[in-house]
Enzyme design. Sequence first.
Site, PDB file in Angstrom:
ATOM      1  N   LYS A   1      37.046  62.299  30.785  1.00 32.12           N
ATOM      2  CA  LYS A   1      35.823  61.550  31.018  1.00 32.12           C
ATOM      3  C   LYS A   1      35.394  60.814  29.758  1.00 32.12           C
ATOM      4  O   LYS A   1      35.344  61.389  28.663  1.00 32.12           O
ATOM      5  CB  LYS A   1      34.707  62.500  31.475  1.00 32.12           C
ATOM      6  CG  LYS A   1      33.388  61.800  31.752  1.00 32.12           C
ATOM      7  CD  LYS A   1      32.307  62.782  32.179  1.00 32.12           C
ATOM      8  CE  LYS A   1      30.975  62.065  32.377  1.00 32.12           C
ATOM      9  NZ  LYS A   1      29.888  62.983  32.754  1.00 32.12           N
TER      10      LYS A   1
ATOM     11  N   ASN B   1      34.671  48.864  46.150  1.00 30.35           N
ATOM     12  CA  ASN B   1      33.820  47.896  46.831  1.00 30.35           C
ATOM     13  C   ASN B   1      33.153  48.579  48.021  1.00 30.35           C
ATOM     14  O   ASN B   1      33.355  49.779  48.251  1.00 30.35           O
ATOM     15  CB  ASN B   1      34.633  46.668  47.261  1.00 30.35           C
ATOM     16  CG  ASN B   1      35.810  47.057  48.128  1.00 30.35           C
ATOM     17  OD1 ASN B   1      35.636  47.570  49.234  1.00 30.35           O
ATOM     18  ND2 ASN B   1      37.021  46.827  47.633  1.00 30.35           N
TER      19      ASN B   1
ATOM     20  N   PRO C   1      48.435  43.977  42.242  1.00 28.67           N
ATOM     21  CA  PRO C   1      49.371  43.153  43.021  1.00 28.67           C
ATOM     22  C   PRO C   1      48.680  42.523  44.224  1.00 28.67           C
ATOM     23  O   PRO C   1      47.774  43.107  44.810  1.00 28.67           O
ATOM     24  CB  PRO C   1      50.449  44.158  43.457  1.00 28.67           C
ATOM     25  CG  PRO C   1      49.774  45.499  43.407  1.00 28.67           C
ATOM     26  CD  PRO C   1      48.804  45.402  42.258  1.00 28.67           C
ATOM     27  N   ASP C   2      49.108  41.327  44.580  1.00 29.43           N
ATOM     28  CA  ASP C   2      48.617  40.640  45.762  1.00 29.43           C
ATOM     29  C   ASP C   2      49.514  41.066  46.928  1.00 29.43           C
ATOM     30  O   ASP C   2      50.609  40.512  47.118  1.00 29.43           O
ATOM     31  CB  ASP C   2      48.669  39.124  45.557  1.00 29.43           C
ATOM     32  CG  ASP C   2      47.975  38.356  46.666  1.00 29.43           C
ATOM     33  OD1 ASP C   2      48.041  38.814  47.826  1.00 29.43           O
ATOM     34  OD2 ASP C   2      47.385  37.304  46.374  1.00 29.43           O
ATOM     35  N   ILE C   3      49.076  42.051  47.689  1.00 34.12           N
ATOM     36  CA  ILE C   3      49.918  42.644  48.727  1.00 34.12           C
ATOM     37  C   ILE C   3      50.249  41.635  49.814  1.00 34.12           C
ATOM     38  O   ILE C   3      51.387  41.543  50.292  1.00 34.12           O
ATOM     39  CB  ILE C   3      49.239  43.894  49.318  1.00 34.12           C
ATOM     40  CG1 ILE C   3      48.986  44.927  48.214  1.00 34.12           C
ATOM     41  CG2 ILE C   3      50.107  44.504  50.423  1.00 34.12           C
ATOM     42  CD1 ILE C   3      48.192  46.142  48.677  1.00 34.12           C
TER      43      ILE C   3
ATOM     44  N   PHE D   1      42.893  39.089  55.868  1.00 38.05           N
ATOM     45  CA  PHE D   1      41.436  39.005  56.026  1.00 38.05           C
ATOM     46  C   PHE D   1      40.834  38.436  54.751  1.00 38.05           C
ATOM     47  O   PHE D   1      41.362  38.653  53.652  1.00 38.05           O
ATOM     48  CB  PHE D   1      40.852  40.385  56.308  1.00 38.05           C
ATOM     49  CG  PHE D   1      40.657  40.676  57.773  1.00 38.05           C
ATOM     50  CD1 PHE D   1      39.392  40.870  58.302  1.00 38.05           C
ATOM     51  CD2 PHE D   1      41.750  40.750  58.626  1.00 38.05           C
ATOM     52  CE1 PHE D   1      39.213  41.134  59.654  1.00 38.05           C
ATOM     53  CE2 PHE D   1      41.590  41.018  59.978  1.00 38.05           C
ATOM     54  CZ  PHE D   1      40.307  41.204  60.492  1.00 38.05           C
TER      55      PHE D   1
ATOM     56  N   LYS E   1      48.559  32.076  50.353  1.00 39.77           N
ATOM     57  CA  LYS E   1      49.175  33.382  50.589  1.00 39.77           C
ATOM     58  C   LYS E   1      50.460  33.297  51.408  1.00 39.77           C
ATOM     59  O   LYS E   1      51.273  34.213  51.393  1.00 39.77           O
ATOM     60  CB  LYS E   1      48.191  34.302  51.314  1.00 39.77           C
ATOM     61  CG  LYS E   1      46.862  34.512  50.595  1.00 39.77           C
ATOM     62  CD  LYS E   1      47.008  35.345  49.356  1.00 39.77           C
ATOM     63  CE  LYS E   1      45.631  35.653  48.755  1.00 39.77           C
ATOM     64  NZ  LYS E   1      45.708  36.517  47.574  1.00 39.77           N
TER      65      LYS E   1
END
Length: 403
Positions: A290, A213, A308-310, A327, A345
């Site tokens: 590749k 990103n 994973p959702d840390i 965040f 969360k």
Amino acid sequence: MNGKRILLVIGGGIAAYKSCELIRLIRKAGGAVSCVLTDGGAQFVTPMTLAALSEEQVYTSLWDLKNEAEMGHIQLSREADLIVVCPATADLMAKMAAGIADDLATTLLLATDTPVMAVPAMNVRMWEHAATRRNVERLREDGVIVLHPDEGPMACGEYGEGRLPEPEAVFGEIEHLLDSNGAAQARPLAGKHAVVTAGPTHEPIDPVRYIANRSSGQQGYAIAGALARLGADVTLVSGPVSLETPRGVKRVDIETALEMEAAVDEALPADVAILVAAVADWRAESSPRKIKKGEAGGTPQLDLIENPDILAGLSRSDKRPGLLIGFAAETDKVVGYAKAKLDRKGCDWIVANDVSGPKGQSVMGGSENSVHVITADGVESWAQMPKRDVARKLAERIADALA
């Protein structure tokens, strides 16, 4: 630095020569410097050199009858806005931690109520020794501002942490510590451990391609630096970015979400964790070679696996920090989505920002940010400001919460 006075205590180590440049930088900025030279420091720099640079008397002995008739060692420290011990050797810090007063430097350090900053410099093995670690922890508990040494080659031929930071960096810390009135700023996070994540993650598709990103890491790095300036012991878990590590921050470099999760867990326990990193939501099964166009008879099919959702995992962990902050980068319904994320969360705060459209381009990769701090008590919206100011304001809010 105009009108501000620094008392510089020079310990015995080869890095003592850097104190000369530090004096020059302070004087150039309008500050005044008085020097206390230890016996060890005098093996590397001379009183005449220091006197010429500071244009003031250099103090070397507790038994100077003229000065001690007036308790000069106490007056020296009381006249200063900040005492800087640079270099702070292992021996000197051990004496400071134990309250030993057997020469001018250690006596004035024990007799002062002026803020003290120590800049360590020593062999890497000495820095890593358990005794030095105990002494540093004790000094920080006593309110001494102990900077983190640099990593690099040393005069002894070894490599590692223990190098004295460059004079420009030390001078920058002095400026940060002194406010406009010349008083040393508080270090409310001294003795606290903070974990910060920053930057993107790169999830490999093959050896040359990855999912990522636009995160630059600037906001996370600014937060890590702001926490360190308030006295926290900061571990920064960083994705791939081109940024310098903030002064006094321990940096752990990772590439993928799985590596970030493991590094965060390794850094615990912590008093506060601020998960700023823009972690990729998905990863692919990476090809060892590749992927060539046309080999799959068209566009290759990527089977995505959820990362994973840390943040959520950390909120459920038995090692959960006392204050857990996430965040949220959103393109619409920023506050609404952030409130839902706070509940989902299980964290304490969510810091949300709008990354949509042209404004979003200036946030992700830019130098400014506008955030909403969502807690159980409500929403606090901050005006757009430089990311370093967002970091400073958030660090101060964290310090208040932990207090």
